[in-house]
Scaffold this active site. Structure first.
Site, PDB file in Angstrom:
ATOM      1  CG  ASP A  51      90.788  66.148  89.099  1.00  0.00           C
ATOM      2  OD1 ASP A  51      91.256  66.677  88.075  1.00  0.00           O
ATOM      3  OD2 ASP A  51      91.182  66.424  90.249  1.00  0.00           O
ATOM      4  CE1 TYR A 127      84.838  71.365  91.692  1.00  0.00           C
ATOM      5  CE2 TYR A 127      85.657  73.616  91.918  1.00  0.00           C
ATOM      6  CZ  TYR A 127      85.524  72.458  91.177  1.00  0.00           C
ATOM      7  OH  TYR A 127      86.080  72.379  89.926  1.00  0.00           O
TER       8      TYR A 127
END
Length: 273
Positions: A51, A127
């Site tokens: 994003d 992540y």
């Protein structure tokens, strides 16, 4: 012929990985540079879509070039000539790094089999979300500062529950265009930064306490990691119990989960194939 590109980028000024009609993207910059160097329109496919504002220490993308041996007729000579003029993969990486902006770096380019796919062949992605306590001028762009105490032990108890479930609809962005909310999480844990680092008597005291949340799964939903972290922070603040956290997962409603955390502290760390 298919090629894998391994790269990293600082996502601060990008509108995410994917090409956007009215914003600069990592994919768009990479396609522009490759097309200029190779003198043909090059489309790249990434392993995922980070994003806006999210960083990547490791991203993998692939692109295709025609194979001269697979062509026939008059086009064969032209394709063979074009392939012969292509720089070596080492030179191509070097030229890309010279042409790309300073916040995108190419680590390597390698030839892979045609059935390899940057997205669908990936078996796991990892992540990390970074958190720090105390004001720090050096962490503010890449870590989220918490202004209250967090119970990281309790947060780890809740994080361990993620490995027990596969449906994470509670952490998927509302109205996201996804066919399934199933993910297989294999690791989810908070780690304290610097626990294994040695400190000398001359070293200054740390300006803040630093932590990161690490999560590995075969795939991730849009906004999933930041929503998971936001809900775990509610657990760490004792606003939710671990039983509440379990009910959030099982309820599969985004409105029951915590807020989405700021993007600047999130890094795509690793991809495996």
């Amino acid at each position: 012929m298919r090629f894998f590109i391994t790269l990293s980028y600082d996502g601060t000024r990008f509108h995410g990985w994917q090409v956007q009609p009215n914003g600069i993207s990592v994919q768009g910059e990479l396609q522009r540079a490759l097309s200029l160097i190779l003198r043909k329109d090059i489309q790249v496919t990434g392993a995922g879509r980070t994003d806006t504002g999210v960083h990547a220490r490791m991203m993998v993308a692939h692109f295709d070039l025609p194979d001269a041996t697979a062509s026939s007729g008059g086009a064969t000579l032209a394709i063979a000539k074009a392939c012969a003029q292509m720089p070596s993969l080492t030179d191509l990486a070097y030229k890309l790094n010279r042409l790309l902006p300073c916040d995108i770096a190419i680590q390597k380019i390698e030839h892979v089999s045609d059935n390899m796919h940057a997205r669908f062949s990936a078996t796991s992605r990892t992540y990390r979300y970074f958190v720090h306590t105390g004001k720090s001028p050096f962490l503010r762009h890449y870590s989220w500062q918490t202004h209250y105490a967090l119970d990281f032990q309790l947060m780890n108890e809740a994080a361990a529950m993620l490995l027990e479930y596969e449906d994470f609809g509670a952490f998927c962005k509302s109205h996201a265009d996804v066919k399934t909310t199933l993910c297989h999480v294999t690791h989810a844990q908070w780690h304290r930064v610097g626990d294994s680092k040695s400190q000398t008597t001359d070293s200054p005291p740390p300006a803040s306490d630093e932590w990161y949340f690490e999560i590995t799964a075969n795939r991730f939903l849009r906004n999933m990691v930041r929503a998971v972290v936001g809900t775990l922070v509610d657990v760490g603040r004792h606003r939710l119990t671990t039983d509440d956290f379990r009910r959030v997962i099982e309820g599969r409603k985004r409105t029951d989960a915590g807020e989405s955390m700021p993007a600047n502290a999130l890094f795509l760390e690793n991809i495996t194939y």
